[in-house]
Design a protein around this motif. Structure first.
Motif, PDB file in Angstrom:
ATOM      1  N   GLY A   1       0.796  -1.220   0.000  1.00 20.63           N
ATOM      2  CA  GLY A   1       0.000   0.000   0.000  1.00 20.63           C
ATOM      3  C   GLY A   1       0.827   1.267   0.000  1.00 20.63           C
ATOM      4  O   GLY A   1       2.057   1.249   0.098  1.00 20.63           O
ATOM      5  N   ARG A   2       0.136   2.394  -0.091  1.00 23.43           N
ATOM      6  CA  ARG A   2       0.788   3.702  -0.093  1.00 23.43           C
ATOM      7  C   ARG A   2       1.321   4.034   1.294  1.00 23.43           C
ATOM      8  O   ARG A   2       0.713   3.711   2.305  1.00 23.43           O
ATOM      9  N   ILE A   3       2.450   4.690   1.299  1.00 18.86           N
ATOM     10  CA  ILE A   3       3.170   4.936   2.546  1.00 18.86           C
ATOM     11  C   ILE A   3       2.520   6.059   3.350  1.00 18.86           C
ATOM     12  O   ILE A   3       2.063   7.061   2.812  1.00 18.86           O
ATOM     13  N   ILE A   4       2.487   5.864   4.666  1.00 22.90           N
ATOM     14  CA  ILE A   4       2.183   6.911   5.633  1.00 22.90           C
ATOM     15  C   ILE A   4       3.403   7.033   6.540  1.00 22.90           C
ATOM     16  O   ILE A   4       3.798   6.027   7.137  1.00 22.90           O
ATOM     17  N   PRO A   5       4.096   8.174   6.589  1.00 23.31           N
ATOM     18  CA  PRO A   5       3.655   9.526   6.247  1.00 23.31           C
ATOM     19  C   PRO A   5       3.298   9.684   4.765  1.00 23.31           C
ATOM     20  O   PRO A   5       4.057   9.259   3.895  1.00 23.31           O
ATOM     21  N   ARG A   6       2.165  10.316   4.522  1.00 18.78           N
ATOM     22  CA  ARG A   6       1.639  10.456   3.174  1.00 18.78           C
ATOM     23  C   ARG A   6       2.578  11.288   2.300  1.00 18.78           C
ATOM     24  O   ARG A   6       3.114  12.291   2.729  1.00 18.78           O
ATOM     25  N   GLY A   7       2.718  10.841   1.062  1.00 20.69           N
ATOM     26  CA  GLY A   7       3.596  11.514   0.121  1.00 20.69           C
ATOM     27  C   GLY A   7       4.981  10.903   0.032  1.00 20.69           C
ATOM     28  O   GLY A   7       5.732  11.215  -0.890  1.00 20.69           O
ATOM     29  N   GLU A   8       5.340  10.032   0.981  1.00 22.31           N
ATOM     30  CA  GLU A   8       6.615   9.330   0.896  1.00 22.31           C
ATOM     31  C   GLU A   8       6.472   8.106   0.003  1.00 22.31           C
ATOM     32  O   GLU A   8       5.373   7.582  -0.201  1.00 22.31           O
ATOM     33  N   PHE A   9       7.617   7.635  -0.519  1.00 22.69           N
ATOM     34  CA  PHE A   9       7.640   6.468  -1.393  1.00 22.69           C
ATOM     35  C   PHE A   9       8.448   5.346  -0.741  1.00 22.69           C
ATOM     36  O   PHE A   9       9.312   5.587   0.108  1.00 22.69           O
ATOM     37  N   HIS A  10       8.178   4.132  -1.179  1.00 24.59           N
ATOM     38  CA  HIS A  10       8.897   2.980  -0.642  1.00 24.59           C
ATOM     39  C   HIS A  10      10.415   3.119  -0.790  1.00 24.59           C
ATOM     40  O   HIS A  10      11.179   2.605   0.033  1.00 24.59           O
ATOM     41  N   ASP A  11      10.874   3.797  -1.859  1.00 22.61           N
ATOM     42  CA  ASP A  11      12.305   3.867  -2.150  1.00 22.61           C
ATOM     43  C   ASP A  11      12.955   5.173  -1.713  1.00 22.61           C
ATOM     44  O   ASP A  11      14.108   5.434  -2.059  1.00 22.61           O
ATOM     45  N   GLY A  12      12.244   6.012  -0.972  1.00 25.66           N
ATOM     46  CA  GLY A  12      12.813   7.284  -0.535  1.00 25.66           C
ATOM     47  C   GLY A  12      13.676   7.150   0.708  1.00 25.66           C
ATOM     48  O   GLY A  12      13.712   6.108   1.369  1.00 25.66           O
ATOM     49  N   GLN A  13      14.379   8.229   1.051  1.00 28.51           N
ATOM     50  CA  GLN A  13      15.288   8.223   2.193  1.00 28.51           C
ATOM     51  C   GLN A  13      14.569   7.874   3.496  1.00 28.51           C
ATOM     52  O   GLN A  13      15.086   7.106   4.317  1.00 28.51           O
ATOM     53  N   THR A  14      13.365   8.409   3.682  1.00 31.29           N
ATOM     54  CA  THR A  14      12.614   8.131   4.912  1.00 31.29           C
ATOM     55  C   THR A  14      12.364   6.644   5.086  1.00 31.29           C
ATOM     56  O   THR A  14      12.536   6.084   6.177  1.00 31.29           O
ATOM     57  N   MET A  15      11.962   5.981   4.006  1.00 24.53           N
ATOM     58  CA  MET A  15      11.655   4.555   4.108  1.00 24.53           C
ATOM     59  C   MET A  15      12.915   3.699   4.204  1.00 24.53           C
ATOM     60  O   MET A  15      12.931   2.690   4.924  1.00 24.53           O
ATOM     61  N   VAL A  16      13.975   4.070   3.493  1.00 25.56           N
ATOM     62  CA  VAL A  16      15.239   3.353   3.647  1.00 25.56           C
ATOM     63  C   VAL A  16      15.671   3.387   5.111  1.00 25.56           C
ATOM     64  O   VAL A  16      16.078   2.370   5.691  1.00 25.56           O
ATOM     65  N   ASN A  17      15.556   4.568   5.727  1.00 29.58           N
ATOM     66  CA  ASN A  17      15.911   4.678   7.144  1.00 29.58           C
ATOM     67  C   ASN A  17      15.005   3.814   8.021  1.00 29.58           C
ATOM     68  O   ASN A  17      15.452   3.236   9.021  1.00 29.58           O
TER      69      ASN A  17
END
Length: 699
Positions: free
Chosen positions: A443-459
């Protein structure tokens, strides 16, 4: 650990001077120089062939002058490193780490800012990264763009998937470089969430083959506190440029000096086996940071999972259409829930009877009824079971049978919610003796607007592994960003999915027969994959006569995947009753090891075939897996990897003569023979087929 440094020199270079460093074996070299504008640039050569033409490096920094040109070289250092290391779990007992390193310290004349480039040249590839030293001219900063170029020397054959920020679950496209075009992909592929912003963007790792017979692969290693790198394609000029997945604000990465980027890697060799057997990605990561690794153990498991994919049962308790249908608003059972106490005990009995380590249970906890597609935040609390799943009783039953339970945490993409509940969820696992958890990010990431491959999710993915280590738990992530060797640093990150897995065969167009021959050249370079092999009931019409979907392999190939697709966490994914009808073939899954002392890649061609032999970590048995694409194949193999002077009982699980992945996928035969290291073995693989072999030393 062996460690050897050979100092080759220290230089102060003029701005346009070039320096070449060569791999220890002498065939691969990298040249660094500054252009006339003071741009850092590199090129790569294999033997007599120019592989990567001069390509520039640089960074665009938000609200600051770009780090792209106007550089001068302060100093360079080069040295040879030979530093083998021992993995906790792996394909070999020891991993070589032998390379030549070039360090280039740069200063941007106009701003005084410092940038260091590190290059490592291995026999099978090169790696480089940017380092930002601690300096008064640069402290906190935002990466707006990374401008790393890869200028190729021709129109190579390419295996690619589109640059989707949220999913890697695509079948690979095999085209020439100039024909890469995401607009031509059939999007009726079963992927629920797609975020593709450009048809001229692909994901790494990108596997290629030149007309001259060289194998190339562009990837990255040690993605930590940084977004995933995709690749912008310029088809007419054969150029690739790095593209970092943005966050909700469009920024790429937030950093503070001192800081480093991930390693950008380019595999190059004229032998495909050298690519697929390389452990360069792992070696580029930091050494293990866990002091006590005694709890990190390989596992084979079964579980309540495939029956949901084939429609026999559901994850939810009440059904999505009548989630709250009782008079008091409580859940009313639909009668189709899979994770019931009774059903789970059946899997535990099967695991105990056949010597499996664990049982996975999906759909055990409340919240499955209405979240999918609704971008809902507070879906799961990861501790509350459904009324028909007695957590305490199931755990006691499993312990009595000597079976470990594997936890399942579906985050529904709401990682903020997962992090809020993480410690309580892990403590529940410790209380009940669960050694491992399978996490999911559908599903779509929450925090909304983030992507699975972005820095936030990598962290986030890396944080979960580190926090799990505090609880001495193992992690197997699904729908996460693809691994880049972080499990060297945190080996409790035992496996991941992060590619198109076996489940797509149950309810979509499926995975083409060549799919499993490409994965070892792409996804598996970064770490073990939980592909969930072992499907014996191939055609979905068995469960519903109206269904036409099927697994795109033969049954024998499903056995071979246990050897060709490495993971220390392997699932026997089919239903117990399907195995009970084929106990002779099931024996291979019971016997095969999942942690290895040695691995020999005997044959390899991406998109066509792969043959691997592996020796178990704590024993003398060998296992072999051979797979092919949609074409039948016959091959003769030398068995010189076996111990000289010993005799072995070889059991072959192979396609029958009439086998075919489309028309007769379950036709197999089992043969036994005595072999030695001097023997040769001829294998016949059906279209979409494979062969699995076990070699047991004889007294």
């Amino acid at each position: 650990m062996k460690r050897f440094f050979g100092w080759l020199g220290f230089f102060v270079l003029a701005a346009t001077s070039a320096q070449t460093v060569t791999a220890p074996g002498g065939n691969l070299s990298l040249t660094f120089q500054l252009t006339d504008k003071g741009q850092p640039a590199y090129s790569v050569r294999f033997k007599t062939q120019d592989v990567v033409l001069p390509s520039t490096l640089g960074m665009r920094i938000k609200d600051l002058p770009a780090l792209t040109e106007g550089f001068e070289v302060l100093k360079t250092e080069s040295n040879v490193v030979n530093e083998p290391w021992t993995p906790v779990l792996g394909e070999t007992a020891e991993i070589p780490n032998h390379y030549t390193q070039l360090t280039v310290a740069l200063r941007q004349a106009a701003t005084g800012r410092l940038l260091t480039l590190i290059f490592k040249v291995y026999d099978e590839g090169v790696a480089f990264r940017y380092e930002f030293p601690k300096q008064p001219q640069l402290n906190y900063f935002i990466i707006e763009d990374e401008l790393t170029q890869f200028n190729l020397n021709g129109n190579h054959k390419t295996f690619w998937i589109p640059g989707d920020y949220d999913s890697q679950e695509y079948a690979y496209n095999e085209t020439f470089f100039a024909d890469i075009d995401g607009a031509k992909i059939d999007m009726n592929n079963g992927i629920g969430l797609k975020t593709i912003r450009s048809n001229q963007r692909v994901q790494s790792p990108l596997m290629m083959k030149t007309a001259q017979g060289l194998y190339l692969n562009i990837f990255e290693a040690a993605v930590v506190n940084y977004p995933v790198m995709h690749l912008e394609v310029q088809p007419k000029t054969y150029r690739l440029t790095s593209h970092l997945v943005p966050n909700a604000l469009g920024d790429k990465a937030y950093l503070q000096t001192p800081a480093v980027t991930p390693w950008r890697t380019i595999f190059v060799h004229d032998d495909a086996r050298k690519i697929v057997s390389s452990r360069m990605i792992l070696s580029l990561n930091e050494p293990c940071k866990i002091s006590d690794v005694s709890y990190i153990k390989p596992m084979k498991y079964v579980g309540v999972w495939w029956e949901m994919h084939v429609g026999k049962s559901t994850w939810d308790y009440a059904g999505s259409q009548n989630a709250q249908n009782a008079a008091d608003g409580s859940l009313k059972p639909s009668g189709r829930h899979g994770a019931t106490t009774e059903n789970v005990k059946r899997y535990i009995d099967f695991a105990a009877q056949h010597g499996f380590d664990g049982v996975l249970v999906e759909g055990w906890n409340t919240g499955w009824e209405d979240w999918f597609g609704n971008w809902k935040e507070d879906v799961f609390d990861f501790v509350t079971p459904y009324p028909d799943f007695d957590l305490k009783a199931v755990n006691a039953y499993a312990q009595a049978k000597g079976v470990k339970m594997i936890m399942h945490h579906e985050t529904s993409g709401s990682v903020a919610n997962y992090e809020r509940h993480l410690d309580r969820a892990f403590q529940l696992m410790k209380d009940y003796g669960y050694p491992a958890v399978k996490s999911g990010y559908v599903g779509r990431i929450i925090p909304r607007g983030e992507f699975h491959d972005g820095q936030t999710m990598v962290n986030h993915y890396n944080f979960v592994a580190r926090r799990a280590a505090d609880f001495k738990l193992m992690i197997n992530s699904h729908e996460s960003s693809r691994p880049t060797g972080y499990h060297r640093t945190y080996p409790n990150y035992i496996a991941a999915e992060a590619a198109r897995g076996n489940e797509f065969n149950a309810w979509s167009v499926g995975n083409p027969p060549m799919h499993e021959t490409i994965l070892p050249f792409t996804r598996l370079l970064g770490g073990p994959m939980d592909y969930t092999p072992g499907i014996f009931e191939i055609k979905m019409s068995y469960y519903d006569k109206s269904k036409s979907e099927q697994v795109h392999t033969t049954l024998a190939k499903q056995l071979a995947l246990y050897v060709t697709l490495y993971s220390p966490l392997q699932m026997a994914a089919d239903l117990p009753e399907n195995y009970e009808r084929h106990l002779d073939a099931f024996q291979f899954i019971k016997d095969v090891a999942v942690d290895w002392q040695d691995s020999k890649y005997l044959e390899a061609e991406p998109g066509d075939y792969l043959t691997v032999a592996r020796k178990e970590k704590k024993g003398e048995r060998w296992f072999l897996g051979a797979i092919t694409d949609e074409n039948a194949r016959t091959t003769t193999l030398k068995l010189d990897f076996l111990t000289p002077g010993k005799k072995y009982k070889a059991i072959l699980y192979q396609d029958a003569k009439e086998a075919d992945w489309k028309t007769n996928p379950k036709a197999y035969e089992i043969k036994t023979m005595t072999v030695t290291a001097k023997s040769k073995l001829t294998l016949r693989l059906a279209p979409g087929g494979g062969t699995a072999v076990s070699f047991e030393p004889l007294p």
